[in-house]
Design a protein around this motif. Sequence first.
Motif, PDB file in Angstrom:
ATOM      1  N   HIS A 154       0.892  -1.195  -0.132  1.00 48.79           N
ATOM      2  CA  HIS A 154      -0.117  -0.024   0.040  1.00 48.79           C
ATOM      3  C   HIS A 154       1.069   1.343   0.137  1.00 48.79           C
ATOM      4  O   HIS A 154       0.178   2.299   0.294  1.00 48.79           O
ATOM      5  N   SER A 184      -5.067   9.667   6.091  1.00 52.36           N
ATOM      6  CA  SER A 184      -5.512   8.496   5.276  1.00 52.36           C
ATOM      7  C   SER A 184      -4.181   7.560   5.423  1.00 52.36           C
ATOM      8  O   SER A 184      -4.737   6.327   5.506  1.00 52.36           O
ATOM      9  N   SER A 185      -3.085   7.882   5.476  1.00 51.92           N
ATOM     10  CA  SER A 185      -2.083   6.570   5.543  1.00 51.92           C
ATOM     11  C   SER A 185      -2.244   6.002   7.057  1.00 51.92           C
ATOM     12  O   SER A 185      -1.920   4.838   7.279  1.00 51.92           O
ATOM     13  N   THR A 203      -5.070   3.862   6.952  1.00 48.88           N
ATOM     14  CA  THR A 203      -4.789   2.647   6.202  1.00 48.88           C
ATOM     15  C   THR A 203      -4.090   1.564   6.896  1.00 48.88           C
ATOM     16  O   THR A 203      -4.356   0.154   6.989  1.00 48.88           O
TER      17      THR A 203
END
Length: 459
Positions: free
Chosen positions: A400, A430-431, A434
């Motif tokens: 990812h 967002s990271s 994730t």
Amino acid sequence: MRYLPKSPADREAMLKTIGVRSIDDLFAPIPAEYRLNRDLKVPRQMAESEIVDWFRERSRENGDGHATFLGAGAYSHYRPVIIDTLISRGEFLTAYTPYQAEISQGTLQSIFEFQTMICELTGMEVANASMYDGSTAAAEAVMMAVRLTGRRAVAVARSVHPEYREVLSTYAFHQGMPLATLPFSDDGRIDLKALDESITTDTACVLIQSPNFFGNLEDVNALAEMAHRKGAMLVMAIAEAVSLGIVEPPRAADIIAMEAQSFGVPLGFGGPYCGVIATREQFVRQMPGRLVGQTTDRSGKRGFVLTLATREQHIRREKATSNICTNQALVALMVNIFMNVYGKVGLKELARQNLAKATYAAQQFSKHARVLFPGSPRFNEFVVETSEDPYAINSRLLGHKIVGGLPLKKFYPELGNAALWCCTELTTRSSIDTAVGLVAESERSVKTSKEEAAEEVTR
């Protein structure tokens, strides 16, 4: 420097000048059995154009576009573009040691400003003109304390960066300095009882790190009081300089050893970085490295010079404050520009962003895995223990375009599947989400596997 080949005519002219007829005559004093009379068996090597292409291909493997949660002494922060613009000027890029003050005023002024801002950040009275890196600065600071106290032993917190401790061990072995390693408590900070018991009449100093390797803040005032009560000094290492934008300066410490890489120095395979030593004025004569001072010339104009004694001026080795340290002038200039660009307000805001993002990330991870040392104040790093080996989790994260936390089993095997995670201002929400999602998926998978195994045993 490129290799410049010599033509046969060039070689003949050189041989004629030195008075020999051939290469064989030149090497005649060398016994025949030690002379090689054939070509080396070297396989075909790449041409220059092929080497350039090879390195371009390798550069594409460096993780461009990847988010990173790695910290552990080397931090990914934004670098203002003005840094490279200014340090690329010839006056700075090609300069060496500014011994000749009359032609080095710009460099000397920059270093003086660097020292001044480091003192303001750390709460100390004097700072040197930068050193190689934080690990060697910590070792040099310890040796400085040994000289100042006349004692030999050193107490080192196990929560100090493991690689800093390895560097110190190398120094200590050849300096004859006994090292006592102090454990950390359940809160991830130095064990105060163990510290109190370890300080003897031969202890020169206590070496701590804050934020420590786990990201936790130590109680500097309490540790200083404990060390001083028994005649020892407190040496404090700082690996994450940005923390000083929001953390109270460690004024109670006697010597500060800091890595300033976070201030505009790019990550690059371990260096070059920027070490710092800052201390009280009364200890300045034992501070290694160079020091720039401000003075006035005969016309009353302000000027800057190297002051006190640089280490090269100690002709006798036993008189030197250091035999390896030097001023990382160009790297220190990056730090100087960074501090000028951000200023006090900007640095405080930068530190707040780091703290806020790490706090959010730790909260999210704690919903699915175990965040260790939850009760301790921390800055931008925290430790997460997972059911699965963190190396396996990191392998999936790479898919990812995310570089996960640093597995700690190599340094702290008792922590099991723990990894050190770091968030800076460059870490996006967002990271974080994730990464948390993949860890949550890992935990569910391990739980399911255990339940299935238990059912199989029951049958």
